[in-house]
Design a protein around this motif. Sequence first.
Motif, PDB file in Angstrom:
ATOM      1  N   PHE A   1       0.652  -3.999   0.645  1.00 41.03           N
ATOM      2  CA  PHE A   1       0.582  -4.785   1.869  1.00 41.03           C
ATOM      3  C   PHE A   1       1.273  -3.997   2.984  1.00 41.03           C
ATOM      4  N   CYS A   2       0.590  -3.872   4.113  1.00 38.72           N
ATOM      5  CA  CYS A   2       1.125  -3.082   5.221  1.00 38.72           C
ATOM      6  C   CYS A   2       0.646  -3.701   6.531  1.00 38.72           C
ATOM      7  N   GLY A   3       1.001  -3.067   7.650  1.00 40.08           N
ATOM      8  CA  GLY A   3       0.611  -3.606   8.952  1.00 40.08           C
ATOM      9  C   GLY A   3       0.593  -2.528  10.011  1.00 40.08           C
ATOM     10  N   THR A   4      -0.170  -2.755  11.064  1.00 40.90           N
ATOM     11  CA  THR A   4      -0.338  -1.736  12.100  1.00 40.90           C
ATOM     12  C   THR A   4       0.899  -1.561  12.962  1.00 40.90           C
ATOM     13  N   SER A   5       1.763  -2.580  13.024  1.00 40.63           N
ATOM     14  CA  SER A   5       2.961  -2.471  13.851  1.00 40.63           C
ATOM     15  C   SER A   5       4.230  -2.298  13.029  1.00 40.63           C
ATOM     16  N   CYS A   6       4.077  -2.065  11.745  1.00 42.59           N
ATOM     17  CA  CYS A   6       5.211  -1.886  10.840  1.00 42.59           C
ATOM     18  C   CYS A   6       5.777  -0.472  10.997  1.00 42.59           C
ATOM     19  N   ASP A   7       7.102  -0.390  11.189  1.00 42.96           N
ATOM     20  CA  ASP A   7       7.741   0.899  11.460  1.00 42.96           C
ATOM     21  C   ASP A   7       7.583   1.894  10.317  1.00 42.96           C
ATOM     22  N   TYR A   8       7.543   1.405   9.085  1.00 38.94           N
ATOM     23  CA  TYR A   8       7.533   2.302   7.918  1.00 38.94           C
ATOM     24  C   TYR A   8       6.154   2.470   7.293  1.00 38.94           C
ATOM     25  N   CYS A   9       5.152   1.752   7.816  1.00 36.91           N
ATOM     26  CA  CYS A   9       3.855   1.736   7.139  1.00 36.91           C
ATOM     27  C   CYS A   9       3.051   3.020   7.341  1.00 36.91           C
TER      28      CYS A   9
ATOM     29  N   GLN B   1       4.198   6.099   7.309  1.00 35.18           N
ATOM     30  CA  GLN B   1       4.655   7.011   6.273  1.00 35.18           C
ATOM     31  C   GLN B   1       4.201   6.538   4.894  1.00 35.18           C
ATOM     32  N   ALA B   2       4.197   5.226   4.688  1.00 34.43           N
ATOM     33  CA  ALA B   2       3.746   4.678   3.411  1.00 34.43           C
ATOM     34  C   ALA B   2       2.272   5.001   3.168  1.00 34.43           C
ATOM     35  N   MET B   3       1.453   4.941   4.212  1.00 32.83           N
ATOM     36  CA  MET B   3       0.037   5.272   4.066  1.00 32.83           C
ATOM     37  C   MET B   3      -0.154   6.730   3.650  1.00 32.83           C
ATOM     38  N   LEU B   4       0.636   7.614   4.234  1.00 35.39           N
ATOM     39  CA  LEU B   4       0.542   9.033   3.870  1.00 35.39           C
ATOM     40  C   LEU B   4       0.913   9.247   2.407  1.00 35.39           C
ATOM     41  N   LYS B   5       1.910   8.506   1.936  1.00 34.62           N
ATOM     42  CA  LYS B   5       2.309   8.630   0.533  1.00 34.62           C
ATOM     43  C   LYS B   5       1.243   8.068  -0.397  1.00 34.62           C
ATOM     44  N   LEU B   6       0.568   6.998   0.044  1.00 38.15           N
ATOM     45  CA  LEU B   6      -0.525   6.439  -0.751  1.00 38.15           C
ATOM     46  C   LEU B   6      -1.679   7.426  -0.877  1.00 38.15           C
TER      47      LEU B   6
END
Length: 355
Positions: A40-48, A50-55
């Motif tokens: 679960f993530c979001g477009t305005s999330c500060d850490y998302c 970087q999380a997408m790149l790790k995914l």
Amino acid sequence: MESNKILSVESRAPALEVRDWVRGEPLANFQAGKLYILEFCGTSCDYCDQAMLKLIELQETYKDRGVEVVAVVAHEGAASADEARAYLEAWSAQFPELNFRVAFDTGAMGTLWMEPSFSVEIPQAFVVDRDGYIAFIGDPDDLHEVLPKILDGTWRTSAQAQAAERERIAEDEPKAREEALKKQVKAKFAAAEKIEDWKTALAAIEEGVALDPDNLSFRCAHVHLLLHKMHDMQTGLPLLRQLIRDGINTNYEMMLEVAFRELFDPAYDYSQFPSVERFAIGKELSEHILAEARLQDDDDRAHSYLMVAWYYHASGNKDRAVELLELALQPLDGPGPDGLKDDLLQTLADYKGEK
């Protein structure tokens, strides 16, 4: 929340009930024999970001071992589902190497997954094992260490996994319960606001501020309700001044912007405001915003100049207001975020008496 509704490691994975698939082929349900990472993530999330790149990295590393990543973007702060989807499409386009499905949802997935697991913050990862049971819930940063053990079948029933899950629930459950109370407060406030029952709305928002004194949404709604709906200047202005002091002390730009809008947003009626105090607060706040604007990028500086121009125009210094607007426009090539350039041009035309 009843205990039989808690979602944790060893629970059967809930259904996939997303609104739409933005990237990749639709996935109706989890297929036996495959392992899924649902994040679960979001477009305005500060850490998302970087999380997408790790995914992307995880999907590439484990694609030959039956691992499939699915990102779910839910609870976007947009006026409509179509607007939220547009934000999502623009956001996902910044990841050219995206190699997994991305889904868009407006609530069902939060009800099925996030709430029953006491998950409040994003990004949040769930791993669905090959037999359809939850093997992991938690911070996606932990997946690099945990995922190989899940794939080897040594994690889900291990003492280490059970201890980690107990620790997660002990930490997240109080947050989730507080979040549920905030949700109730927001619902009461919205219902009272809809019928303009300001006394009930005030009681609801005061409950919210007592529950979470640092919550900017509650504090701003409190100030706005007192100043612009109930016209209680004696109570509202000290709260506004405190909001400004806190914004300056913490260097919280959003707090200062909200406070400034309460004083000079052209959309509001200020006929019942004490003008001397309004302009005294506005002068101090404008000087602070202009000093900070020197350190901002072009778009943020232009936004700051637009706000301060409202103050100068309202206080009778039209020339200074026009000057700031012209300075804001000089470095802008494109339309700017959220039609900023159009707003600047329209305000400038209004102040000059032009079309």
